[in-house]
Design a protein around this motif. Structure first.
Motif, PDB file in Angstrom:
ATOM      1  N   ASN A  92      50.249  85.896 -10.970  1.00 37.19           N
ATOM      2  CA  ASN A  92      50.360  84.441 -11.101  1.00 37.19           C
ATOM      3  C   ASN A  92      49.349  83.930 -12.127  1.00 37.19           C
ATOM      4  OD1 ASN A  92      52.444  84.032  -9.232  1.00 37.19           O
ATOM      5  ND2 ASN A  92      50.998  84.096  -7.524  1.00 37.19           N
ATOM      6  N   ARG A 125      48.018  80.287 -14.262  1.00 33.78           N
ATOM      7  CA  ARG A 125      47.986  78.822 -14.127  1.00 33.78           C
ATOM      8  C   ARG A 125      47.431  78.202 -15.410  1.00 33.78           C
ATOM      9  NH1 ARG A 125      45.321  76.595  -8.812  1.00 33.78           N
ATOM     10  NH2 ARG A 125      47.395  77.178  -8.051  1.00 33.78           N
ATOM     11  N   TRP A 129      50.158  73.879 -14.001  1.00 30.40           N
ATOM     12  CA  TRP A 129      51.412  74.614 -13.865  1.00 30.40           C
ATOM     13  C   TRP A 129      51.077  76.052 -13.472  1.00 30.40           C
ATOM     14  CZ3 TRP A 129      54.583  73.228 -18.941  1.00 30.40           C
ATOM     15  CH2 TRP A 129      54.812  71.839 -18.955  1.00 30.40           C
ATOM     16  N   THR A 130      51.739  76.527 -12.438  1.00 28.19           N
ATOM     17  CA  THR A 130      51.495  77.900 -11.982  1.00 28.19           C
ATOM     18  C   THR A 130      52.803  78.681 -12.070  1.00 28.19           C
ATOM     19  OG1 THR A 130      49.809  77.061 -10.473  1.00 28.19           O
ATOM     20  CG2 THR A 130      50.617  79.296 -10.074  1.00 28.19           C
ATOM     21  N   MET A 131      52.713  79.885 -12.575  1.00 26.17           N
ATOM     22  CA  MET A 131      53.934  80.661 -12.794  1.00 26.17           C
ATOM     23  C   MET A 131      53.649  82.153 -12.706  1.00 26.17           C
ATOM     24  SD  MET A 131      53.563  79.590 -16.691  1.00 26.17           S
ATOM     25  CE  MET A 131      52.319  78.442 -16.130  1.00 26.17           C
ATOM     26  N   THR A 177      59.639  80.895 -11.077  1.00 25.41           N
ATOM     27  CA  THR A 177      59.627  79.431 -11.143  1.00 25.41           C
ATOM     28  C   THR A 177      58.252  78.913 -11.574  1.00 25.41           C
ATOM     29  OG1 THR A 177      61.236  79.356  -9.354  1.00 25.41           O
ATOM     30  CG2 THR A 177      59.995  77.336  -9.763  1.00 25.41           C
ATOM     31  N   THR A 208      55.690  76.217 -10.986  1.00 30.08           N
ATOM     32  CA  THR A 208      55.335  75.206  -9.986  1.00 30.08           C
ATOM     33  C   THR A 208      54.384  74.203 -10.612  1.00 30.08           C
ATOM     34  OG1 THR A 208      55.545  76.846  -8.235  1.00 30.08           O
ATOM     35  CG2 THR A 208      54.338  74.829  -7.701  1.00 30.08           C
ATOM     36  N   LYS A 209      54.814  72.949 -10.627  1.00 27.43           N
ATOM     37  CA  LYS A 209      54.022  71.922 -11.288  1.00 27.43           C
ATOM     38  C   LYS A 209      53.361  71.023 -10.248  1.00 27.43           C
ATOM     39  CE  LYS A 209      57.204  71.803 -15.210  1.00 27.43           C
ATOM     40  NZ  LYS A 209      58.314  72.578 -14.588  1.00 27.43           N
ATOM     41  N   VAL A 210      52.077  70.878 -10.350  1.00 31.36           N
ATOM     42  CA  VAL A 210      51.311  69.986  -9.485  1.00 31.36           C
ATOM     43  C   VAL A 210      50.727  68.895 -10.374  1.00 31.36           C
ATOM     44  CG1 VAL A 210      49.313  69.775  -7.963  1.00 31.36           C
ATOM     45  CG2 VAL A 210      50.772  71.798  -7.826  1.00 31.36           C
TER      46      VAL A 210
END
Lengths: 142, 91
Positions: free
Chosen positions: A92, A94, A105-107, A136, A138-140
């Motif tokens: 992962n 980020r 954004w983490t992917m 995917t 993942t957007k925070v």
């Protein structure tokens, strides 16, 4: 007056695989970083019947994360990125945006490129790298 | 051709030797790991997001860049007392 934000401080981090409590550490010496492009292919579905251009957009595609580091071969994060491409490790990653690390954004991704450029007598030792996203994003935002 | 005349510049003032006091660095002497990453300690700057794995010295050196310059109240005159600031003469 513009609300533009200076790009200084964008960071790339790598997770340690700790699951829900995964910790992310910042890669040292980031010189340049390109977040992934998001795109969809244009699919031409024009017909004789309509007599005009008609297009659909295909599936969402994710481009690579690319960047440049001042290469410090003894730095643990630089040792890690080299080990990751050699073992084809999926981990992962980020990206945190300035000024305060949000959004981020983490992917999941793999290291696809680890490329030292030609080193001259009066240049910094650097590497170019690229990450291929495999999952995917993942957007925070806050 | 006119002769240059001496201009009265007033009494000569002896320039005091200022003593600059270094900013308080007592908080920069120790740094604890912010968290562990893959079993290794990660040190983080106490002012920004700068962090390094297993390299507290690099973070401490980075933190020096956050130290503000000495304020007038921290600059001592030759008598050991803080200088009195009276404003900008050009204003």
């Amino acid at each position: 007056m513009s609300d533009a934000i200076i790009g200084t401080g964008i960071l790339l981090k790598r997770g340690d695989g700790g699951g829900a409590s995964e910790n992310f550490v910042t890669f040292a010496e980031i010189v340049a970083l390109k977040p992934p492009a998001l795109s969809r292919n244009e699919i031409d579905v024009s017909t004789h019947n309509a007599g005009q251009e008609d297009k659909l957009l295909g599936m969402l595609r994710k481009g690579q994360v690319m960047g440049t580091l001042n290469w410090v071969p003894t730095d643990p994060t630089h040792i890690q990125i080299l080990a990751d491409i050699e073992a084809n490790v999926k981990a992962n990653y980020r990206i945190t945006f300035p000024p305060n690390g949000l959004p981020h954004w983490t992917m999941p991704a793999r290291v696809q490129l680890f490329e030292p450029p030609e080193v001259g007598v009066d240049t910094a030792l650097q590497i170019s790298f690229a990450l291929t996203i495999d999952g995917t994003i993942t957007k925070v935002n806050s | 051709m006119k002769k240059a005349r001496a201009v009265d510049v007033g009494p000569q003032v002896e320039t005091p030797e200022f003593i600059r006091v270094a900013p308080d660095q007592s908080t920069a002497t120790e740094l604890q790991p912010a968290f562990m990453w893959a079993g290794r300690p990660v040190y983080r700057c106490r002012h920004c997001q700068y962090e390094r794995v297993e390299n507290a010295a690099a973070v401490l050196q980075h933190e020096q860049g956050h130290q503000p310059p000495a304020r007038p109240s921290e600059i001592l005159g030759p008598d050991g007392q803080p200088l009195q600031v009276t404003g900008d003469e050009n204003e």
